[in-house]
Design a protein around this motif. Structure first.
Motif, PDB file in Angstrom:
ATOM      1  N   LYS A  60       0.861  -1.174   0.000  1.00  0.00           N
ATOM      2  CA  LYS A  60       0.000   0.000   0.000  1.00  0.00           C
ATOM      3  C   LYS A  60       0.901   1.228   0.000  1.00  0.00           C
ATOM      4  N   ASP A  61       0.706   2.105  -0.974  1.00  0.00           N
ATOM      5  CA  ASP A  61       1.517   3.297  -1.077  1.00  0.00           C
ATOM      6  C   ASP A  61       1.185   4.232   0.086  1.00  0.00           C
ATOM      7  N   PRO A  62       2.168   4.547   0.929  1.00  0.00           N
ATOM      8  CA  PRO A  62       1.866   5.362   2.115  1.00  0.00           C
ATOM      9  C   PRO A  62       1.436   6.791   1.787  1.00  0.00           C
ATOM     10  N   GLU A  63       1.857   7.314   0.647  1.00  0.00           N
ATOM     11  CA  GLU A  63       1.512   8.696   0.297  1.00  0.00           C
ATOM     12  C   GLU A  63       0.071   8.836  -0.164  1.00  0.00           C
ATOM     13  N   THR A  64      -0.390   7.877  -0.974  1.00  0.00           N
ATOM     14  CA  THR A  64      -1.732   7.982  -1.552  1.00  0.00           C
ATOM     15  C   THR A  64      -2.741   7.035  -0.911  1.00  0.00           C
ATOM     16  N   GLY A  65      -2.266   6.006  -0.220  1.00  0.00           N
ATOM     17  CA  GLY A  65      -3.152   5.007   0.358  1.00  0.00           C
ATOM     18  C   GLY A  65      -3.672   3.996  -0.648  1.00  0.00           C
ATOM     19  N   LEU A  66      -3.135   4.010  -1.875  1.00  0.00           N
ATOM     20  CA  LEU A  66      -3.608   3.101  -2.921  1.00  0.00           C
ATOM     21  C   LEU A  66      -2.779   1.811  -2.941  1.00  0.00           C
ATOM     22  N   ASP A  67      -3.435   0.708  -3.288  1.00  0.00           N
ATOM     23  CA  ASP A  67      -2.761  -0.578  -3.376  1.00  0.00           C
ATOM     24  C   ASP A  67      -1.971  -0.666  -4.675  1.00  0.00           C
ATOM     25  N   CYS A  68      -0.780  -1.221  -4.586  1.00  0.00           N
ATOM     26  CA  CYS A  68       0.140  -1.276  -5.725  1.00  0.00           C
ATOM     27  C   CYS A  68       0.738  -2.672  -5.868  1.00  0.00           C
ATOM     28  N   ILE A  69       1.085  -3.022  -7.090  1.00  0.00           N
ATOM     29  CA  ILE A  69       1.708  -4.318  -7.383  1.00  0.00           C
ATOM     30  C   ILE A  69       2.772  -4.132  -8.454  1.00  0.00           C
ATOM     31  N   GLY A  80       3.664  -2.747 -13.739  1.00  0.00           N
ATOM     32  CA  GLY A  80       3.211  -2.105 -12.512  1.00  0.00           C
ATOM     33  C   GLY A  80       1.717  -1.861 -12.529  1.00  0.00           C
ATOM     34  N   TYR A  81       1.089  -1.924 -11.356  1.00  0.00           N
ATOM     35  CA  TYR A  81      -0.363  -1.794 -11.243  1.00  0.00           C
ATOM     36  C   TYR A  81      -0.734  -0.984 -10.008  1.00  0.00           C
ATOM     37  N   VAL A  82      -1.823  -0.226 -10.128  1.00  0.00           N
ATOM     38  CA  VAL A  82      -2.378   0.539  -9.014  1.00  0.00           C
ATOM     39  C   VAL A  82      -3.891   0.353  -9.048  1.00  0.00           C
ATOM     40  N   SER A  83      -4.507   0.189  -7.884  1.00  0.00           N
ATOM     41  CA  SER A  83      -5.953  -0.016  -7.850  1.00  0.00           C
ATOM     42  C   SER A  83      -6.678   1.190  -7.249  1.00  0.00           C
ATOM     43  N   PRO A 115     -10.840  -5.460 -13.539  1.00  0.00           N
ATOM     44  CA  PRO A 115     -11.191  -5.716 -12.134  1.00  0.00           C
ATOM     45  C   PRO A 115     -10.202  -6.705 -11.532  1.00  0.00           C
ATOM     46  N   CYS A 116     -10.330  -6.918 -10.245  1.00  0.00           N
ATOM     47  CA  CYS A 116      -9.483  -7.895  -9.569  1.00  0.00           C
ATOM     48  C   CYS A 116      -9.612  -9.260 -10.236  1.00  0.00           C
ATOM     49  N   ARG A 117      -8.485  -9.882 -10.516  1.00  0.00           N
ATOM     50  CA  ARG A 117      -8.493 -11.235 -11.074  1.00  0.00           C
ATOM     51  C   ARG A 117      -8.624 -12.232  -9.928  1.00  0.00           C
ATOM     52  N   HIS A 144     -13.394 -10.139  -0.104  1.00  0.00           N
ATOM     53  CA  HIS A 144     -13.895  -9.704  -1.404  1.00  0.00           C
ATOM     54  C   HIS A 144     -13.103  -8.492  -1.883  1.00  0.00           C
ATOM     55  N   ASP A 145     -12.764  -8.470  -3.132  1.00  0.00           N
ATOM     56  CA  ASP A 145     -11.977  -7.365  -3.685  1.00  0.00           C
ATOM     57  C   ASP A 145     -12.719  -6.798  -4.884  1.00  0.00           C
ATOM     58  N   ASP A 146     -13.244  -5.587  -4.731  1.00  0.00           N
ATOM     59  CA  ASP A 146     -13.971  -4.938  -5.829  1.00  0.00           C
ATOM     60  C   ASP A 146     -13.171  -3.784  -6.405  1.00  0.00           C
ATOM     61  N   LYS A 147     -11.881  -3.790  -6.202  1.00  0.00           N
ATOM     62  CA  LYS A 147     -11.027  -2.727  -6.722  1.00  0.00           C
ATOM     63  C   LYS A 147     -10.874  -2.855  -8.239  1.00  0.00           C
ATOM     64  N   TRP A 148     -10.556  -1.733  -8.863  1.00  0.00           N
ATOM     65  CA  TRP A 148     -10.302  -1.685 -10.302  1.00  0.00           C
ATOM     66  C   TRP A 148      -8.829  -1.340 -10.492  1.00  0.00           C
ATOM     67  N   TRP A 149      -8.136  -2.148 -11.296  1.00  0.00           N
ATOM     68  CA  TRP A 149      -6.681  -2.023 -11.421  1.00  0.00           C
ATOM     69  C   TRP A 149      -6.279  -1.399 -12.750  1.00  0.00           C
ATOM     70  N   PHE A 150      -5.382  -0.432 -12.676  1.00  0.00           N
ATOM     71  CA  PHE A 150      -4.759   0.171 -13.851  1.00  0.00           C
ATOM     72  C   PHE A 150      -3.283  -0.215 -13.863  1.00  0.00           C
TER      73      PHE A 150
END
Length: 221
Positions: A60-69, A80-83, A115-117, A144-150
């Motif tokens: 989890k990116d501490p600056e934005t709070g977004l999940d990253c991979i 790279g991915y951000v949700s 969406p989440c795979r 459950h994961d309803d996040k959308w990944w870019f």
């Protein structure tokens, strides 16, 4: 013969999940991994800057709070991915429908929007699985994961694709391997752009969007 749990030589076509590190040094900072995998089946056989990199790391990116991979692909490159959550204004957008300020915020431009795979091995899917109270790679019921990944890839012209290259051709003229430190910085840039867009000014405002330390005019969005 007992198995060695942390050996990367075991089952070369499968993933290995070593002990989840508390901290992982990357680029100019440290992160707290939520997933950490070795992917021997995707690791290029020739020795190179990729040799000591993990195959997947999520945080989890501490600056934005977004999940990253960051995830290694079958060709040996890193993506790279951000949700974003359901309440984000770009949730469920196709990558080619993104505003320019977001679409161009990472290497080569965003070319993944899904969406989440929730199928296939966790080690290679773009999704966070967090069984309550246990490490992300431990057995248990997934949330459950309803996040959308870019996401974006690093296999564009000018990028070095390590799988299948000859030992004496690690670097063709103008080709560069985009290592984990580089991809991390690009993931962070995308996360900032997505966070900034969520807090963009109301229509008619003359105040520019703020992405990281860089202001972006409305007509670039």
């Amino acid at each position: 013969m007992p198995k060695k749990k942390t050996s990367k030589a075991l089952m070369p076509t499968k993933s290995t999940a070593p002990t989840l590190p508390q901290r992982f040094a990357i680029a100019d900072t440290e992160i707290r991994p939520e997933q950490f995998y070795r992917l021997p089946g995707r690791q290029p056989t020739e020795r190179g800057p990729w040799s000591d990199e993990p195959g997947k790391i999520a945080w989890k990116d501490p600056e934005t709070g977004l999940d990253c991979i960051i995830l290694r692909q079958e060709n040996g490159t890193l993506s790279g991915y951000v949700s974003v959550d359901l309440d984000h204004p770009l949730h469920a957008y196709n990558h080619d429908a993104l505003p320019r300020a977001v679409r161009n915020a990472s290497h080569g431009g965003v070319d993944y929007a899904e969406p989440c795979r929730n199928y296939g091995p966790e080690a290679v899917r773009v999704c966070h699985i967090r069984p309550t109270g246990t490490p992300s790679h431990a057995p248990g019921k997934a949330e459950h994961d309803d996040k959308w990944w870019f996401g974006f890839r690093t296999s564009h012209p000018g990028d070095l694709v390590p799988t299948g290259i000859k030992p004496d051709r690690y670097r063709e003229e103008g080709e560069t391997y985009r290592d984990m430190h580089y991809v991390f910085a690009e993931v962070r840039s995308l996360a900032r752009a997505l966070k900034a867009f969520a807090y963009r000014p109301v229509e008619g405002s003359s105040k520019p969007l703020q992405i990281g330390s860089r202001a972006i005019d409305e007509d670039q969005a």
